[in-house]
Each structure stands twice: as structure tokens, then as C-alpha cells.
Scaffold this active site. Structure first.
Site, PDB file in Angstrom:
ATOM      1  N   TYR B  51      45.999  38.011  35.921  1.00  0.00           N
ATOM      2  CA  TYR B  51      45.375  39.338  35.803  1.00  0.00           C
ATOM      3  C   TYR B  51      44.754  39.729  37.145  1.00  0.00           C
ATOM      4  O   TYR B  51      44.132  38.894  37.810  1.00  0.00           O
ATOM      5  CB  TYR B  51      44.294  39.328  34.719  1.00  0.00           C
ATOM      6  N   GLU B  52      44.932  40.994  37.532  1.00  0.00           N
ATOM      7  CA  GLU B  52      44.467  41.448  38.847  1.00  0.00           C
ATOM      8  C   GLU B  52      42.955  41.291  39.016  1.00  0.00           C
ATOM      9  O   GLU B  52      42.452  41.234  40.129  1.00  0.00           O
ATOM     10  CB  GLU B  52      44.871  42.905  39.102  1.00  0.00           C
ATOM     11  N   ALA B  53      42.224  41.220  37.912  1.00  0.00           N
ATOM     12  CA  ALA B  53      40.777  41.042  37.980  1.00  0.00           C
ATOM     13  C   ALA B  53      40.400  39.702  38.602  1.00  0.00           C
ATOM     14  O   ALA B  53      39.244  39.478  38.955  1.00  0.00           O
ATOM     15  CB  ALA B  53      40.185  41.154  36.575  1.00  0.00           C
ATOM     16  N   GLY B  54      41.392  38.791  38.724  1.00  0.00           N
ATOM     17  CA  GLY B  54      41.114  37.515  39.374  1.00  0.00           C
ATOM     18  C   GLY B  54      41.227  36.319  38.449  1.00  0.00           C
ATOM     19  O   GLY B  54      40.375  35.440  38.456  1.00  0.00           O
TER      20      GLY B  54
END
Lengths: 311, 259
Positions: B51-54
Site C-alpha cells: 500500500y502506498e501509505a507505506g
């Protein structure tokens, strides 16, 4: 022992956020400091440039309240719900013609571009190179995104300029009185945004003793060295969430959609929930104990590591 | 239960099946999230969710409400800063498939998620913008797009190019990617409520499979250019009872995205 920096939200915002500042309230869906945003609205700051990857509801509310002149961002939406309508009213051509409001200035990047800007700002570099933006219209929309050749002769990359906010505000699980700050869960780019800034405000769920920080130094993302103020404001990230403490209040995100579509309704909401209250404690009381209790997660503790005693 | 399914369920199932054999997938919220989690339970059990949120190696226990839902963190392999995620995972070339949505798409798979209207500064409709999409389109090895199809979305000319597809067509796009050092090979799969598209040697979208109940006529009415159709056009096999059970019972019990 560092100097205690604990202060009230009112005093932190009054002293550290000035009209015309570039302000970054960071936190990627996690740890968004609504309490600080509301205090900025309450103190009627003006002409701010608001920087954030995802403006989220907090910047929609701040734009609705008239504190902002400009946005620096990479994704403009109500996550999982839809648009940010107070902001769109200041951008879209028909809305502007209808309202006669001043258009909001925009400076737009991609997520990695924004992260790179904070990184360059934090490291005091002249630019950050990245392999994004090729064959897109983004460099045309924002001339600060520039194509450069690698000095080592291996082709083109894009560059973005450093971003150095006047003030960065981050919410965190805990800090000590000196501002040494620990976070777990999504880290976003709070560390980069804090090191990039001139002044830093840390807002925490819990104030802890320095020994708690020192017992787990790997979890410290921001040292007190760069922190100007520590504000203790439990539930200060509501309606966003704090890993391990409370969940996102999704009802709030859904409810904001119809409110934000209507200028008068937005103004009435701000009067009732921001200007009409003197701070976070009153906000929580108004929200109600049941609503708050419904957001608490079950436990999922981490294992423990042994740092070892080396004498 | 097997014969009745929604168009969204067909999209999710078709996208999940396309993930067979893939390893590392960059997930978006909504339909991609359900498709990826369905693939992990069916055709791609070793899939790593990013997920791009990390977050790398996520195991969400509930349907994430946003791209940064706390459920993507608890039980994950690694939580990273967004810098690490974009620099070390995506730009480093570790992502096999990135999922994107689109407000407008053209025949070469170029995507607009920024503005509707000719004037960027004063648009008719302001959309969210890039987020991570622009760099995912460039640096994920393959790009999957999942979106509903309409004459407003499948257009001859997009109003703003947020994320590149095959700019200039097949051979030209390949040369530009090489010269500019992309990790990606561009869009490979488009799944809509009507069918499944891949890209031909000209870099143009081609209809390869029509979902049950969809017609060529309907596809043509909802595309702003003359759509290429595979000589041996297939019919997408309908969702199986097990695929529908997983969606309805485990992945989206509230029917938020699949009804």
C-alpha cells in the site's frame, strides 16, 4: 535533560503560526492533527499556504474557514468517500462565477514528488531527483517540476524543489516534555516534513517520561532538538485515527460530504464545532462518550525486543 | 447463487484472475483492493500486498475504508516511510503490478485523474490528481486498470495526462521508456463492467473478452474511438460459486464496492 516545551494548543498556535506562513499539517490518513487545524481556524489566521500530500477534510475545513490563500498537494479528495467540496468551490469555473470568491492558488505534484520536496527541504538540498512525470501534463501544469540531465550522463530525470514549511505540525502517540516523539503505524512523511520546517509543533495523545522514550529509541521519529512546542491533546486527530488508540470515525467523513457541498452549511458547521467551542476538550464532550468509545480498537501488542545493557 | 451476480462482482473476479502468477502488487482502495484480496485467496496465494501509505506484506483483516486504514498495518511484514515505499520498493523496481483507476482513458491507456475541461487552472470539474498514480504508471512492471466504461470515460482525447500509458503508440512508447529509464512496460490489462482489454503491438487497447450479457454494440457505444476487437473474441467465464462466496462473505460483506 532538555528544556520542557509543553504548552497549550492555544499558545502553540498563537506563538508559532503567523499570517502568511507556509504550514504543513502532515500525516497520511493516520495521525492528522484536526485539533491544530481547528485552533488555526479559531484564531482566524490568514493568507496561509497549506502544504500536505492529501489535503483531506482538515484542509477542506480550513479553506472553508478562509485561512488559506494557496494549496501545495498531490491528492485532493475525501478518502474513500469522494471530493473536497469547499476546496473545489474555489477552483472550478462555474462555482467561482457563482460565488465570486478569490480562486485558490494551486501547486500540484505527485505523492513521490511531495515526499521528495520534504526530503530535499530536510536535507537542505537544492532539488530532489525522481523518475516520475515522464510523458505527463504535470510539468506543464506546474513549471517547478523540471527535467534535468544526470551529471553522470545516464539520462534524464525530473527534479522538484525543496519544500521548507515555516511550521510543521504532527500528531503522535507519545512524546516526552522535551519533544522527543515516537510514532508507530503508518509513518507517512512526518519525519521529513518536521526536519524540513523552521518551527515544529508536536501534538500527542500521551505525555511520557523521558525514560519511556529511552527504553525504545528505534521508535523515535522526531528528536526534541527540532521541536518548539509539545501539546498534549488526546483525541486530537479525530476524525482521523491513531494506531492502537482509536479508529477513523468514518461516519464523520461521510457526513462531511453533504455539509461541504453547501457553503452555508459549512459555515454553520464551523460556527458550531470550531468557533463555538474553546478547544478539544469541549469538542470531545460535544461528540459524546458513546461515539468515542465506539472507535476504540481491540488490543494487538507488539512483541518486545531486548536492546541489551552495555556497561 | 452462481447464476446471479452484479457487474461489479464480474469486474472484481475478472481482475483477480488476471493476477495469476504475479508476486508483488501495489493495491488501491475499493475495487482493486477486493480484486487483489480475492486473487490472494484463489489464483495467486503468494501475492504480496503493498500500500502506498507505506506497508509491505499487508494482511488486512477487514475491508480497508481508505488507502491508509489501520487494518493494513496490524500483522503486516513491514511498515515503511512513504519515502522508502516510493523510492526503495516502487522506483527500485520491486512492484510487479500496480492498480490504477481513471476518470478518462484513451486508446493508448493514457489516464486522466486531474481535471475535466480544457483549462487546467479553471476546470469544469476538479478531480483528485495524481496521488501516487503517475509514478506507479511509470515504475510498476505492469499496470492494471479497473474502471466502469462509458462514453464519458473512454474518450478519443483525454483532457489532462496524469499517468502515461503507451504514449505515441507501441514501438515509440517502448523507445521512450527505455530512453527515460522506466521500470514499467505500461498498461497491460483494462477490466471494465463490459469486458477485458489487453494491448496490441500498436500499443492500442483491444477487446479480448466480453463479459456475459455484454454486447459488442454496447461496447462500441461506450468508446470514443474505433475499438479494436480480437479476432477470436472470448466470453469471460462467469464468477464461480466460490469466488462469489469469498466476495460476499469475506471481502465485502456490506456490498460497499461489489453491489
Amino acid at each position: 535533560m532538555t528544556t520542557p516545551k509543553v504548552t497549550s494548543m492555544h499558545d502553540a498556535i498563537a506563538e508559532l503560526v503567523r499570517d502568511g506562513d507556509t504550514v504543513a499539517i502532515e500525516g497520511f490518513t493516520h495521525l492528522i492533527c484536526f485539533a491544530a487545524g481547528h485552533e488555526i481556524i479559531r484564531q482566524r489566521k490568514r493568507d496561509l499556504t497549506l502544504a500536505r500530500l492529501t489535503p483531506d477534510l482538515i484542509y477542506d475545513q480550513m479553506v472553508a474557514a478562509g485561512v488559506a490563500r494557496k494549496l501545495i498537494f498531490s491528492w485532493l479528495g475525501n478518502p474513500g468517500v469522494g471530493g473536497l467540496h469547499a476546496i473545489r468551490r474555489r477552483i472550478e469555473t462555474e462555482e467561482l462565477a457563482r460565488s465570486g470568491e478569490t480562486p485558490l492558488e494551486l501547486e500540484e505534484y505527485s505523492h513521490f514528488g511531495m515526499v521528495g520536496r520534504y526530503t530535499a527541504g530536510a536535507a537542505r538540498l537544492p532539488f530532489f531527483p525522481l523518475r516520475s512525470y515522464f510523458e505527463t501534463d504535470l510539468p506543464r501544469a506546474n513549471p517547478l517540476i523540471r527535467l534535468v540531465e544526470s551529471p553522470y550522463g545516464d539520462g534524464p530525470v525530473y527534479a522538484v524543489p525543496p519544500l521548507r514549511p515555516d511550521v510543521t505540525i504532527v500528531h503522535a502517540q507519545r512524546a516526552d516534555a522535551g519533544g522527543n516523539t515516537q510514532v508507530w503505524g503508518l509513518l507517512g512523511c512526518q519525519k521529513e516534513a518536521a526536519f524540513a520546517a523552521e518551527r515544529v509543533v508536536v501534538v500527542v495523545e500521551e505525555l511520557v517520561d523521558e525514560s519511556v522514550i529511552r527504553a525504545d529509541p528505534n521508535r523515535t521519529i522526531i528528536p526534541g532538538l527540532i521541536v518548539d512546542a509539545v501539546v498534549v491533546e488526546p483525541w486530537g486527530a479525530h476524525p482521523s485515527y491513531v494506531q492502537g488508540a482509536y479508529d477513523r470515525d468514518n461516519r464523520f467523513y461521510l457526513d462531511w460530504d453533504p455539509i461541504s457541498r453547501d457553503q452555508a452549511a459549512s459555515a454553520a458547521w464551523l460556527d458550531e464545532w470550531v468557533h463555538g467551542l474553546d478547544g478539544r476538550a469541549a469538542y470531545l464532550e460535544k461528540l459524546g462518550a458513546d461515539r468515542i468509545a465506539s472507535l476504540r480498537p481491540g488490543p494487538a501488542p507488539s512483541g518486545q525486543v531486548d536492546y541489551g545493557a552495555y556497561r | 447463487m452462481t447464476d446471479a451476480f452484479t457487474k461489479s462482482e464480474m469486474m472484481i473476479v475478472a481482475a483477480a484472475r488476471e493476477l495469476a502468477g504475479q508476486r508483488v502488487c501495489f493495491v488501491g482502495v475499493g475495487l482493486p483492493n477486493i480484486a487483489v484480496n480475492l486473487a490472494k485467496r484463489t489464483v495467486a496465494p503468494d501475492l504480496e500486498l503493498v500500500y502506498e501509505a507505506g506497508v509491505f506484506g499487508s494482511r488486512p483483516a477487514r475491508l480497508p475504508l481508505s488507502i491508509g486504514d489501520p487494518t493494513i498495518v496490524t500483522g503486516a511484514t513491514a511498515v515503511t516511510s512513504m519515502f522508502e515505499l516510493f523510492a526503495f520498493y516502487l522506483q527500485r523496481g520491486l512492484i510487479d503490478v500496480g492498480f490504477l483507476g481513471a476518470a478518462q482513458i484513451d486508446r493508448f491507456g493514457n489516464i486522466n485523474t486531474t481535471v475535466i475541461g480544457d483549462d487546467y487552472e479553471r476546470p469544469t470539474t476538479r478531480l483528485p490528481g495524481s496521488g501516487g498514480a503517475c509514478e506507479i504508471a511509470i515504475n510498476a512492471r505492469q499496470v492494471f486498470v479497473i474502471m466502469r466504461q462509458s462514453a464519458r470515460s473512454f474518450v478519443e482525447r483525454i483532457d489532462f495526462r496524469t499517468s502515461p500509458g503507451n504514449p505515441g503508440g507501441g514501438a515509440d512508447a517502448a523507445r521512450r521508456r527505455r530512453d527515460q529509464g522506466w521500470n514499467g512496460s505500461g498498461p497491460t490489462v483494462i477490466v471494465t463492467d463490459l469486458g477485458i482489454y489487453h494491448f496490441d503491438e500498436r500499443g492500442e487497447m483491444r477487446l479480448d473478452s466480453l463479459h456475459p450479457d455484454a454486447t459488442i454494440e454496447h461496447v462500441r457505444q461506450t468508446v470514443g474511438w474505433k475499438m479494436a476487437v480480437a479476432p477470436e473474441l472470448r466470453t469471460t467465464p462467469p464468477p464461480t460459486a466460490e469466488e462469489l462466496r469469498l466476495i460476499r462473505v469475506e471481502l465485502d460483506p456490506g456490498g460497499v464496492y461489489s453491489r
